[in-house]
Structures are given as C-alpha cells and as structure tokens.
Design a protein around this motif. Structure first.
Motif, PDB file in Angstrom:
ATOM      1  N   VAL A 270       0.869  -1.175   0.000  1.00  0.00           N
ATOM      2  CA  VAL A 270       0.000   0.000   0.000  1.00  0.00           C
ATOM      3  C   VAL A 270       0.910   1.231   0.000  1.00  0.00           C
ATOM      4  O   VAL A 270       1.901   1.286   0.744  1.00  0.00           O
ATOM      5  CB  VAL A 270      -0.929  -0.004   1.238  1.00  0.00           C
ATOM      6  N   ARG A 271       0.576   2.212  -0.809  1.00  0.00           N
ATOM      7  CA  ARG A 271       1.378   3.429  -0.914  1.00  0.00           C
ATOM      8  C   ARG A 271       1.156   4.293   0.336  1.00  0.00           C
ATOM      9  O   ARG A 271       0.041   4.732   0.619  1.00  0.00           O
ATOM     10  CB  ARG A 271       1.007   4.201  -2.180  1.00  0.00           C
ATOM     11  N   ILE A 272       2.221   4.533   1.069  1.00  0.00           N
ATOM     12  CA  ILE A 272       2.174   5.313   2.307  1.00  0.00           C
ATOM     13  C   ILE A 272       2.379   6.790   1.964  1.00  0.00           C
ATOM     14  O   ILE A 272       3.300   7.149   1.234  1.00  0.00           O
ATOM     15  CB  ILE A 272       3.264   4.839   3.299  1.00  0.00           C
ATOM     16  N   ALA A 273       1.508   7.642   2.502  1.00  0.00           N
ATOM     17  CA  ALA A 273       1.623   9.083   2.291  1.00  0.00           C
ATOM     18  C   ALA A 273       2.405   9.744   3.418  1.00  0.00           C
ATOM     19  O   ALA A 273       3.142  10.692   3.187  1.00  0.00           O
ATOM     20  CB  ALA A 273       0.235   9.719   2.182  1.00  0.00           C
ATOM     21  N   GLN A 274       2.223   9.248   4.651  1.00  0.00           N
ATOM     22  CA  GLN A 274       2.961   9.771   5.796  1.00  0.00           C
ATOM     23  C   GLN A 274       3.169   8.653   6.798  1.00  0.00           C
ATOM     24  O   GLN A 274       2.211   8.012   7.238  1.00  0.00           O
ATOM     25  CB  GLN A 274       2.195  10.909   6.465  1.00  0.00           C
ATOM     26  N   ALA A 275       4.406   8.396   7.145  1.00  0.00           N
ATOM     27  CA  ALA A 275       4.746   7.353   8.115  1.00  0.00           C
ATOM     28  C   ALA A 275       4.158   7.718   9.481  1.00  0.00           C
ATOM     29  O   ALA A 275       3.769   8.859   9.719  1.00  0.00           O
ATOM     30  CB  ALA A 275       6.260   7.212   8.206  1.00  0.00           C
ATOM     31  N   PRO A 276       4.100   6.756  10.404  1.00  0.00           N
ATOM     32  CA  PRO A 276       3.557   7.029  11.729  1.00  0.00           C
ATOM     33  C   PRO A 276       4.212   8.236  12.398  1.00  0.00           C
ATOM     34  O   PRO A 276       5.431   8.422  12.326  1.00  0.00           O
ATOM     35  CB  PRO A 276       3.853   5.744  12.503  1.00  0.00           C
ATOM     36  N   LYS A 277       3.355   9.035  13.017  1.00  0.00           N
ATOM     37  CA  LYS A 277       3.796  10.276  13.657  1.00  0.00           C
ATOM     38  C   LYS A 277       2.940  10.514  14.895  1.00  0.00           C
ATOM     39  O   LYS A 277       1.729  10.325  14.861  1.00  0.00           O
ATOM     40  CB  LYS A 277       3.609  11.426  12.670  1.00  0.00           C
ATOM     41  N   THR A 278       3.581  10.939  15.987  1.00  0.00           N
ATOM     42  CA  THR A 278       2.851  11.311  17.192  1.00  0.00           C
ATOM     43  C   THR A 278       2.621  12.822  17.165  1.00  0.00           C
ATOM     44  O   THR A 278       3.537  13.601  16.897  1.00  0.00           O
ATOM     45  CB  THR A 278       3.633  10.920  18.460  1.00  0.00           C
ATOM     46  N   HIS A 279       1.369  13.205  17.418  1.00  0.00           N
ATOM     47  CA  HIS A 279       0.973  14.604  17.361  1.00  0.00           C
ATOM     48  C   HIS A 279       1.028  15.229  18.761  1.00  0.00           C
ATOM     49  O   HIS A 279       1.079  14.526  19.769  1.00  0.00           O
ATOM     50  CB  HIS A 279      -0.448  14.725  16.790  1.00  0.00           C
ATOM     51  N   ARG A 280       0.986  16.560  18.823  1.00  0.00           N
ATOM     52  CA  ARG A 280       1.079  17.279  20.101  1.00  0.00           C
ATOM     53  C   ARG A 280      -0.022  16.900  21.076  1.00  0.00           C
ATOM     54  O   ARG A 280       0.164  16.948  22.282  1.00  0.00           O
ATOM     55  CB  ARG A 280       1.050  18.786  19.873  1.00  0.00           C
ATOM     56  N   ASP A 281      -1.192  16.507  20.555  1.00  0.00           N
ATOM     57  CA  ASP A 281      -2.314  16.178  21.448  1.00  0.00           C
ATOM     58  C   ASP A 281      -2.276  14.732  21.940  1.00  0.00           C
ATOM     59  O   ASP A 281      -3.202  14.275  22.596  1.00  0.00           O
ATOM     60  CB  ASP A 281      -3.647  16.457  20.753  1.00  0.00           C
ATOM     61  N   GLY A 282      -1.206  13.993  21.612  1.00  0.00           N
ATOM     62  CA  GLY A 282      -1.088  12.604  22.045  1.00  0.00           C
ATOM     63  C   GLY A 282      -1.623  11.605  21.047  1.00  0.00           C
ATOM     64  O   GLY A 282      -1.480  10.396  21.240  1.00  0.00           O
ATOM     65  N   ALA A 283      -2.234  12.083  19.982  1.00  0.00           N
ATOM     66  CA  ALA A 283      -2.692  11.185  18.928  1.00  0.00           C
ATOM     67  C   ALA A 283      -1.479  10.670  18.155  1.00  0.00           C
ATOM     68  O   ALA A 283      -0.407  11.286  18.160  1.00  0.00           O
ATOM     69  CB  ALA A 283      -3.648  11.915  17.984  1.00  0.00           C
ATOM     70  N   ARG A 284      -1.633   9.531  17.510  1.00  0.00           N
ATOM     71  CA  ARG A 284      -0.583   8.974  16.650  1.00  0.00           C
ATOM     72  C   ARG A 284      -1.276   8.461  15.406  1.00  0.00           C
ATOM     73  O   ARG A 284      -2.302   7.787  15.493  1.00  0.00           O
ATOM     74  CB  ARG A 284       0.174   7.857  17.363  1.00  0.00           C
ATOM     75  N   SER A 285      -0.714   8.780  14.239  1.00  0.00           N
ATOM     76  CA  SER A 285      -1.390   8.376  13.005  1.00  0.00           C
ATOM     77  C   SER A 285      -0.413   8.141  11.864  1.00  0.00           C
ATOM     78  O   SER A 285       0.766   8.499  11.948  1.00  0.00           O
ATOM     79  CB  SER A 285      -2.398   9.456  12.586  1.00  0.00           C
TER      80      SER A 285
END
Length: 134
Positions: A96-111
């Motif tokens: 599957v073509r990945i657009a953005q690798a896993p990243k943790t956001h300032r609010d504690g979310a990870r996507s």
C-alpha cells in the motif's frame, strides 16, 4: 438558537465514488479487514468493521468529480498508539502506498496516512478522546 436534539452517535459512515471498485474492495476488505455487509448490485458495495459503514460506488472511468465537494481523507480509529505502527507494517507488507509514516501529534494522537487504490487518502489514527471510549 434551538436545543440540539439527542441521539447523535458520531459519524460512522462514508460513501466514496471509485473508478476501480474491485481494487478498492480488495483494499478495504482484504488489507484493512472490513466485512462485506451488502452488495445490492455489481456497482455498489457496503462494508463494515463492526461499528461503521463504508460505501463504495463505482464511478465510470470516463467520469470525473469536478464539483465543489472534496474529501480530504477518511480515518479509522485504532485502540493504541502501538497499533498505528503495526498497521504501518501491515500496509507496507501489502504494498500500500504510504503518504505519511507514523507520527505522534502534540495532542497525544498517533497516526499514519496511506492511499487506497483510487487515490483516496486514508488515515489510521489512535485518537485518545475517541479510542479511550470504545
């Protein structure tokens, strides 16, 4: 302002026009793990992961969506931040073509973000205010 009515359970349905219904069905069913709920005809199929609904509607290859409506992305809620990394490995293994690798956001979310076979941007996200309630 009138009183807002009750009964809102959140948004759990998205309908997509797709040029390649079969490739998108493979992605959402076989890679993501959704289950076919209903296929009223060869050009429409409804899938679920148990608490949502994704409708795929075939768009003829000679048709384009030129109107004002635009979808930025659709998202799947994951239970833990570690699940985001596991999904990244799974999606990558399924080419599957990945657009953005896993990243943790300032609010504690990870996507992470990827593309389905028709180019729709799909997010897999651990979002604490939602995941912690499911």
């Amino acid at each position: 302002m009138s009183t807002r009515p009750g009964g809102m359970l959140g948004m759990h349905h998205v309908a997509l026009f797709v040029h390649d219904l079969e490739a998108c069905l493979h992605f959402y069913r076989d890679v993501v793990g959704m289950v076919e709920e209903w296929q009223p005809d060869p050009d429409n199929i409804y899938l679920t992961s148990g608490n949502d609904n994704v409708a795929l509607h075939r768009l003829a290859v000679d048709k384009t969506l030129d109107g004002p409506q635009r979808l930025d992305h659709l998202g799947f809620i994951l239970r833990t931040p570690e699940d985001v990394d596991a999904w990244h490995a799974h999606l990558t293994a399924n080419e599957v073509r990945i657009a953005q690798a896993p990243k943790t956001h300032r609010d504690g979310a990870r996507s992470l973000y990827c593309f389905d076979p028709c180019g729709n941007l799909v997010q897999f996200i651990y979002h604490p205010p939602i995941a912690d309630k499911l």
